[in-house]
Write an enzyme that holds these catalytic residues in place. Structure first.
Site, PDB file in Angstrom:
ATOM      1  N   ILE A 155       0.834  -1.209   0.000  1.00 17.73           N
ATOM      2  CA  ILE A 155       0.000   0.000   0.000  1.00 17.73           C
ATOM      3  C   ILE A 155       0.867   1.258   0.000  1.00 17.73           C
ATOM      4  O   ILE A 155       0.567   2.239  -0.687  1.00 17.73           O
ATOM      5  CB  ILE A 155      -0.978  -0.023   1.205  1.00 17.73           C
ATOM      6  CG1 ILE A 155      -1.944  -1.201   1.063  1.00 17.73           C
ATOM      7  CG2 ILE A 155      -1.752   1.288   1.313  1.00 17.73           C
ATOM      8  CD1 ILE A 155      -2.807  -1.475   2.291  1.00 17.73           C
ATOM      9  N   THR A 232      -4.338   5.143   7.518  1.00 17.64           N
ATOM     10  CA  THR A 232      -5.255   4.148   6.947  1.00 17.64           C
ATOM     11  C   THR A 232      -4.814   2.745   7.346  1.00 17.64           C
ATOM     12  O   THR A 232      -5.281   1.768   6.771  1.00 17.64           O
ATOM     13  CB  THR A 232      -5.299   4.224   5.399  1.00 17.64           C
ATOM     14  OG1 THR A 232      -3.971   4.040   4.904  1.00 17.64           O
ATOM     15  CG2 THR A 232      -5.847   5.550   4.908  1.00 17.64           C
ATOM     16  N   SER A 233      -3.899   2.647   8.329  1.00 14.86           N
ATOM     17  CA  SER A 233      -3.353   1.316   8.665  1.00 14.86           C
ATOM     18  C   SER A 233      -4.070   0.662   9.832  1.00 14.86           C
ATOM     19  O   SER A 233      -4.947  -0.167   9.630  1.00 14.86           O
ATOM     20  CB  SER A 233      -1.858   1.416   8.946  1.00 14.86           C
ATOM     21  OG  SER A 233      -1.151   1.324   7.734  1.00 14.86           O
ATOM     22  N   ARG A 234      -3.694   1.003  11.037  1.00 19.94           N
ATOM     23  CA  ARG A 234      -4.369   0.483  12.224  1.00 19.94           C
ATOM     24  C   ARG A 234      -4.400   1.592  13.270  1.00 19.94           C
ATOM     25  O   ARG A 234      -3.404   2.300  13.478  1.00 19.94           O
ATOM     26  CB  ARG A 234      -3.653  -0.747  12.791  1.00 19.94           C
ATOM     27  CG  ARG A 234      -3.868  -2.027  12.000  1.00 19.94           C
ATOM     28  CD  ARG A 234      -5.328  -2.510  12.039  1.00 19.94           C
ATOM     29  NE  ARG A 234      -5.550  -3.713  11.258  1.00 19.94           N
ATOM     30  CZ  ARG A 234      -5.944  -3.738   9.978  1.00 19.94           C
ATOM     31  NH1 ARG A 234      -6.176  -2.602   9.331  1.00 19.94           N
ATOM     32  NH2 ARG A 234      -6.152  -4.876   9.353  1.00 19.94           N
ATOM     33  N   ASP A 258      -8.787   6.602   8.706  1.00 21.37           N
ATOM     34  CA  ASP A 258      -9.726   5.565   8.253  1.00 21.37           C
ATOM     35  C   ASP A 258      -9.824   4.470   9.308  1.00 21.37           C
ATOM     36  O   ASP A 258     -10.612   3.537   9.155  1.00 21.37           O
ATOM     37  CB  ASP A 258      -9.255   4.985   6.909  1.00 21.37           C
ATOM     38  CG  ASP A 258     -10.279   4.028   6.306  1.00 21.37           C
ATOM     39  OD1 ASP A 258     -11.471   4.408   6.256  1.00 21.37           O
ATOM     40  OD2 ASP A 258      -9.899   2.910   5.905  1.00 21.37           O
ATOM     41  N   GLU A 263     -12.050   1.402  17.356  1.00 20.82           N
ATOM     42  CA  GLU A 263     -13.054   1.322  16.296  1.00 20.82           C
ATOM     43  C   GLU A 263     -13.976   0.122  16.424  1.00 20.82           C
ATOM     44  O   GLU A 263     -15.084   0.123  15.885  1.00 20.82           O
ATOM     45  CB  GLU A 263     -12.381   1.320  14.919  1.00 20.82           C
ATOM     46  CG  GLU A 263     -11.611   0.044  14.606  1.00 20.82           C
ATOM     47  CD  GLU A 263     -11.049   0.045  13.180  1.00 20.82           C
ATOM     48  OE1 GLU A 263     -10.385   1.019  12.813  1.00 20.82           O
ATOM     49  OE2 GLU A 263     -11.298  -0.933  12.453  1.00 20.82           O
ATOM     50  N   GLN A 296     -12.934   2.133   5.495  1.00 19.04           N
ATOM     51  CA  GLN A 296     -13.459   1.801   4.177  1.00 19.04           C
ATOM     52  C   GLN A 296     -12.381   1.813   3.096  1.00 19.04           C
ATOM     53  O   GLN A 296     -12.688   1.725   1.907  1.00 19.04           O
ATOM     54  CB  GLN A 296     -14.596   2.761   3.799  1.00 19.04           C
ATOM     55  CG  GLN A 296     -14.144   4.204   3.564  1.00 19.04           C
ATOM     56  CD  GLN A 296     -15.294   5.087   3.092  1.00 19.04           C
ATOM     57  OE1 GLN A 296     -16.104   5.516   3.889  1.00 19.04           O
ATOM     58  NE2 GLN A 296     -15.355   5.363   1.802  1.00 19.04           N
ATOM     59  N   PHE A 298     -10.387  -0.373   2.112  1.00 17.10           N
ATOM     60  CA  PHE A 298     -10.364  -1.602   1.287  1.00 17.10           C
ATOM     61  C   PHE A 298     -11.599  -1.709   0.394  1.00 17.10           C
ATOM     62  O   PHE A 298     -11.659  -2.590  -0.455  1.00 17.10           O
ATOM     63  CB  PHE A 298     -10.344  -2.834   2.209  1.00 17.10           C
ATOM     64  CG  PHE A 298     -11.682  -3.071   2.875  1.00 17.10           C
ATOM     65  CD1 PHE A 298     -12.066  -2.319   3.962  1.00 17.10           C
ATOM     66  CD2 PHE A 298     -12.570  -4.019   2.374  1.00 17.10           C
ATOM     67  CE1 PHE A 298     -13.315  -2.509   4.562  1.00 17.10           C
ATOM     68  CE2 PHE A 298     -13.816  -4.216   2.963  1.00 17.10           C
ATOM     69  CZ  PHE A 298     -14.184  -3.453   4.067  1.00 17.10           C
TER      70      PHE A 298
HETATM   71  P1  NAI Z   1       2.774  -4.925   3.501  1.00 15.97           P
HETATM   72  O1  NAI Z   1       3.120  -6.084   4.376  1.00 15.97           O
HETATM   73  O2  NAI Z   1       2.839  -5.093   2.019  1.00 15.97           O
HETATM   74  O3  NAI Z   1       3.704  -3.678   3.882  1.00 15.97           O
HETATM   75  C1  NAI Z   1       3.941  -3.276   5.182  1.00 15.97           C
HETATM   76  C2  NAI Z   1       5.315  -2.626   5.213  1.00 15.97           C
HETATM   77  O4  NAI Z   1       5.497  -2.056   6.501  1.00 15.97           O
HETATM   78  C3  NAI Z   1       6.456  -3.600   4.977  1.00 15.97           C
HETATM   79  O5  NAI Z   1       7.302  -3.125   3.963  1.00 15.97           O
HETATM   80  C4  NAI Z   1       7.154  -3.675   6.326  1.00 15.97           C
HETATM   81  O6  NAI Z   1       8.565  -3.880   6.207  1.00 15.97           O
HETATM   82  C5  NAI Z   1       6.840  -2.298   6.875  1.00 15.97           C
HETATM   83  N1  NAI Z   1       6.963  -2.178   8.325  1.00 15.97           N
HETATM   84  C6  NAI Z   1       6.840  -3.131   9.280  1.00 15.97           C
HETATM   85  N2  NAI Z   1       7.015  -2.589  10.510  1.00 15.97           N
HETATM   86  C7  NAI Z   1       7.260  -1.271  10.306  1.00 15.97           C
HETATM   87  C8  NAI Z   1       7.531  -0.183  11.179  1.00 15.97           C
HETATM   88  N3  NAI Z   1       7.551  -0.340  12.499  1.00 15.97           N
HETATM   89  N4  NAI Z   1       7.749   1.039  10.632  1.00 15.97           N
HETATM   90  C9  NAI Z   1       7.698   1.203   9.293  1.00 15.97           C
HETATM   91  N5  NAI Z   1       7.463   0.213   8.426  1.00 15.97           N
HETATM   92  C10 NAI Z   1       7.238  -1.006   8.934  1.00 15.97           C
HETATM   93  O7  NAI Z   1       1.331  -4.463   3.962  1.00 15.97           O
HETATM   94  P2  NAI Z   1       0.282  -3.577   3.154  1.00 15.97           P
HETATM   95  O8  NAI Z   1      -0.543  -4.437   2.286  1.00 15.97           O
HETATM   96  O9  NAI Z   1       1.007  -2.429   2.530  1.00 15.97           O
HETATM   97  O10 NAI Z   1      -0.657  -3.047   4.332  1.00 15.97           O
HETATM   98  C11 NAI Z   1      -0.169  -2.152   5.312  1.00 15.97           C
HETATM   99  C12 NAI Z   1      -1.196  -2.047   6.422  1.00 15.97           C
HETATM  100  O11 NAI Z   1      -2.378  -1.420   5.911  1.00 15.97           O
HETATM  101  C13 NAI Z   1      -1.707  -3.400   6.939  1.00 15.97           C
HETATM  102  O12 NAI Z   1      -0.845  -3.926   7.932  1.00 15.97           O
HETATM  103  C14 NAI Z   1      -3.055  -3.041   7.517  1.00 15.97           C
HETATM  104  O13 NAI Z   1      -2.885  -2.695   8.868  1.00 15.97           O
HETATM  105  C15 NAI Z   1      -3.468  -1.802   6.729  1.00 15.97           C
HETATM  106  N6  NAI Z   1      -4.622  -2.031   5.864  1.00 15.97           N
HETATM  107  C16 NAI Z   1      -5.694  -1.188   5.978  1.00 15.97           C
HETATM  108  C17 NAI Z   1      -6.804  -1.347   5.181  1.00 15.97           C
HETATM  109  C18 NAI Z   1      -7.973  -0.415   5.249  1.00 15.97           C
HETATM  110  O14 NAI Z   1      -9.059  -0.753   4.749  1.00 15.97           O
HETATM  111  N7  NAI Z   1      -7.825   0.773   5.821  1.00 15.97           N
HETATM  112  C19 NAI Z   1      -6.892  -2.475   4.227  1.00 15.97           C
HETATM  113  C20 NAI Z   1      -5.677  -3.245   4.133  1.00 15.97           C
HETATM  114  C21 NAI Z   1      -4.602  -3.033   4.949  1.00 15.97           C
END
Ligand code: NAI
Length: 335
Positions: A155, A232-234, A258, A263, A296, A298
């Site tokens: 992302i 938008t992460s957690r 988001d 939540e 939202q 996703f």
């Molecule tokens: P991903 O696994 O492809 O990328 C996560 C990146 O964060 C990796 O490159 C990892 O090395 C890095 N990372 C790990 N710990 C870290 C730290 N302490 N500081 C900085 N970088 C760090 O995951 P993706 O698909 O990019 O998703 C990221 C997050 O987005 C998910 O973990 C989830 O929490 C959130 N998410 C939110 C959604 C939404 O609807 N708002 C939907 C899907 C995911």
């Protein structure tokens, strides 16, 4: 195979039924979260399918196991809500959907940035009232601004590609650098450098015990005055109390969320007839420069299709004893 879906909504049923070429029996518990109290509803199911705010601790997993559930499927990427060690101890493989159109969340990230900056949500309301005044709607050009991305995985990279198109300078912090970020012209730096130099900071890393409340008083103090923060992460990446103080002092110029730490009590439900007792959430809603959406990011047609297809394929592979790349219990390494 019989699969019980918790925290389900009509759109889950539609996307999973459309992807169910396996002819599995799908049972949807609408608006019912999975927790130790509801786990017994899965009696007789081979698998359960859970979402982001379902709480899969040892007690919950053990109850599922006792009811005959063999496999746990998450229909999301994040897995901070599952005790993976407990799942392995109970011999219950856990699968997730690590990648599904990361553009869905990246594009929502940009929606938050653009709305906060150009205040289209406020302009929409004004024009409907025949108020065509521009006072208070002044924005800034994204072109030439520095955006700090914390996490440059799927992302983060999708966001970087879009932001590059806007002509932004990209700073990144990630313990596992990705070459594509460098190819996009991004520069990896330490966290303090991201905080000190970014006009916009966007969080794209998973929530772990190490980065819980990483956006705290110390981090906010280092940031530029008037910075825009997007999450938008957690939710628990942000210390909400610290962020409210930073909004009051105007250190934080804009906040786009988001996700929110508490939540699970709010999002995905229609509470329009209820009294919200979360005072911090209510305080956030009072700021004109705060924009909150209810998890939202996703929620696109493409993502729902991908999620359903991958989830059912994950379960098919588990049921056939085939290797499954999306099995999370592997992340723990050898026992
Ligand atoms: P991903 O696994 O492809 O990328 C996560 C990146 O964060 C990796 O490159 C990892 O090395 C890095 N990372 C790990 N710990 C870290 C730290 N302490 N500081 C900085 N970088 C760090 O995951 P993706 O698909 O990019 O998703 C990221 C997050 O987005 C998910 O973990 C989830 O929490 C959130 N998410 C939110 C959604 C939404 O609807 N708002 C939907 C899907 C995911």
């Amino acid at each position: 195979m019989r699969i019980s879906f918790f925290s389900a909504h009509p759109y889950d049923e539609a996307s999973f039924q459309a992807a169910n070429h396996y002819q599995y029996e799908l049972i949807f518990f609408n608006d019912t979260p999975l927790n130790p109290a509801t786990a017994s509803m899965a009696a007789g199911s081979d698998a359960i399918c859970a979402f982001v705010n379902d709480h899969l601790d040892y007690e919950c997993l053990n109850r599922l196991k006792n009811k005959g559930v063999k496999w746990i499927a998450l229909r999301c990427a994040g897995f901070n809500n599952v005790d993976l060690a407990a799942a392995r101890a109970l011999n219950m493989p856990v699968v997730s959907v690590p990648t599904y159109t990361p553009e869905a969340v990246a594009e929502h990230t940009l929606a938050l940035i653009l709305t906060l900056n150009r205040q289209t949500h406020r302009a929409f309301n004004r024009v409907r009232e025949n108020n065509f005044s521009l006072n208070g709607l002044l924005g800034f050009n994204l072109h030439g601004r520095t955006v700090g991305l914390i996490g440059t995985g799927q992302i983060g990279l999708a966001s970087a590609r879009i932001l590059k198109g806007f002509g932004c300078h990209l700073l990144g912090y990630d313990p596992c650098p990705h070459h594509e970020f460098l190819e996009l012209g991004g520069q990896y730096v330490d966290l303090s450098t991201v905080y000190q130099n970014s006009d916009i900071i966007s969080l794209h890393c998973p929530l772990t015990p190490e980065n819980y409340h990483m956006i705290n008083v110390d981090a906010l103090t280092q940031m530029k005055d008037g910075v825009m923060l997007i999450n938008t992460s957690r939710g628990a990446l942000i210390d909400t109390t610290a962020v409210i103080a930073a909004l009051k002092s105007r250190k934080l110029g804009y906040l786009g969320l988001d996700v929110y730490e508490q939540e699970a009590q709010l999002f995905f439900h229609d509470l329009s007839e209820e009294i919200i007792t979360d005072d911090e959430f209510q305080r956030l809603l009072t700021f004109p420069n705060v924009l909150i959406t209810g998890h939202q990011g996703f929620f696109t047609q493409e993502a729902l299709k991908d999620i359903a297809q991958t989830t059912l394929e994950n379960l098919f592979r588990l049921s056939q004893d085939l290797p499954c790349d999306n099995e999370l219990t592997h992340l723990l390494g050898e026992p």
